[in-house]
Write an enzyme that holds these catalytic residues in place. Structure first.
Site, short mmCIF file in Angstrom:
data_model
loop_
_atom_site.label_atom_id
_atom_site.label_comp_id
_atom_site.label_asym_id
_atom_site.label_seq_id
_atom_site.Cartn_x
_atom_site.Cartn_y
_atom_site.Cartn_z
N HIS A 139 -1.69 0.73 -2.26
CA HIS A 139 -1.95 1.21 -0.90
C HIS A 139 -0.70 1.83 -0.29
O HIS A 139 0.39 1.71 -0.84
CB HIS A 139 -2.44 0.05 -0.01
CG HIS A 139 -3.86 -0.34 -0.26
ND1 HIS A 139 -4.22 -1.26 -1.23
CD2 HIS A 139 -5.02 0.07 0.31
CE1 HIS A 139 -5.52 -1.40 -1.23
NE2 HIS A 139 -6.04 -0.61 -0.31
N LYS A 143 0.60 -0.71 5.02
CA LYS A 143 -0.37 -1.80 4.92
C LYS A 143 0.34 -3.14 5.00
O LYS A 143 1.36 -3.36 4.35
CB LYS A 143 -1.17 -1.69 3.62
CG LYS A 143 -2.31 -2.71 3.53
CD LYS A 143 -3.23 -2.40 2.38
CE LYS A 143 -4.35 -3.42 2.25
NZ LYS A 143 -5.20 -3.45 3.46
#
Length: 246
Positions: A139, A143
């Site tokens: 990600h 995040k």
């Protein structure tokens, strides 16, 4: 379909914009205590909402759970929780409240990811006895939670499908041989990666990989809206994205 979007971050704004483009849906309100800058008028509290909604789509933060549940119960509104990072106490509250209103919990609203769960069950049944299993998720660098909620849900699917639960190893370092009944879980963070999840089945002389790659956040908005259409027609109960795909 009348929708309240809770949360005005990147996903909340995208869902709100998508709803406004639909001929058969109306955006009742966007609610966010943080009041992030936006082209859409944002309310700071659910108490400010004047119109009746069919469903709330939440893309915010676990800290907002109680106020959303209280409002949904009082107004008898269905809720889709797309937020990740809930602890066990929060999950218990969600399950308990679902006895009175329809609630759908989705760590990932992508239709492709939820199909991946079904394919994963089949792969585990066929391969787990002879193959090592590793999960890799990637990600963007903003995040907060790791592993991702989606990676954890994929792990749950594996464990629930196995005859016996396996030990989970988070990352690998040092000098230690891999155990035959381990499941590896690995998190990568960098750049603007929207979301990639891979489940690797490594056997003797062959490797099988199930993989999903999100090219943009639109896939999550589309899935959330499809889930909203499903949930507003349901009786009180606890639902998951797999129920939407049936």
């Amino acid at each position: 379909m009348n929708v309240i979007v809770y949360g005005n971050g990147a996903m909340g704004q995208l869902v709100a914009q998508s709803i406004q483009q639909l001929p058969d849906a109306a955006l009742v309100a966007v609610v966010s205590p943080q009041l992030e800058a936006s082209d859409i008028n944002v309310l700071s509290s659910l108490k400010e909402v004047k119109e009746k909604a069919d469903v709330i789509i939440d893309f915010s933060h676990p800290d907002n759970l109680e106020k959303i549940l209280d409002y949904a119960l009082a107004q008898k509104v269905a809720v889709i929780f797309c937020t990740t990072g809930y602890d066990e106490a929060a999950l218990t509250d969600i399950q308990s409240t679902a006895q009175q209103i329809p609630i759908l919990l989705a760590s990932n609203t992508s239709l492709g990811v939820n199909l991946l769960h079904q394919l994963l069950q089949q792969a585990v049944r066929a391969l787990a006895a002879d193959f090592d299993i590793e999960i890799i998720e990637q990600h963007h660098n903003k995040k907060l939670d790791a592993p991702s909620g989606t990676a954890n849900s994929l792990l749950d699917t594996i464990q629930d499908t196995l005859a016996e639960e396996r030990e989970v190893v988070y990352g690998r370092s040092g000098l230690r041989k891999r155990g035959p009944t381990e499941i590896g879980m690995h998190s990568l963070r960098g750049g603007t990666i929207v979301g990639e999840h891979s489940i690797i089945f490594a056997g003797e002389d062959e490797v099988i990989e199930l993989r999903h790659s999100a090219q943009s956040k639109k896939v999550f908005a589309q899935g959330a809206i499809r889930a909203a259409r499903f949930l507003m027609k349901q009786e009180a109960g606890f639902y998951e994205m797999g129920d939407v795909l049936k």
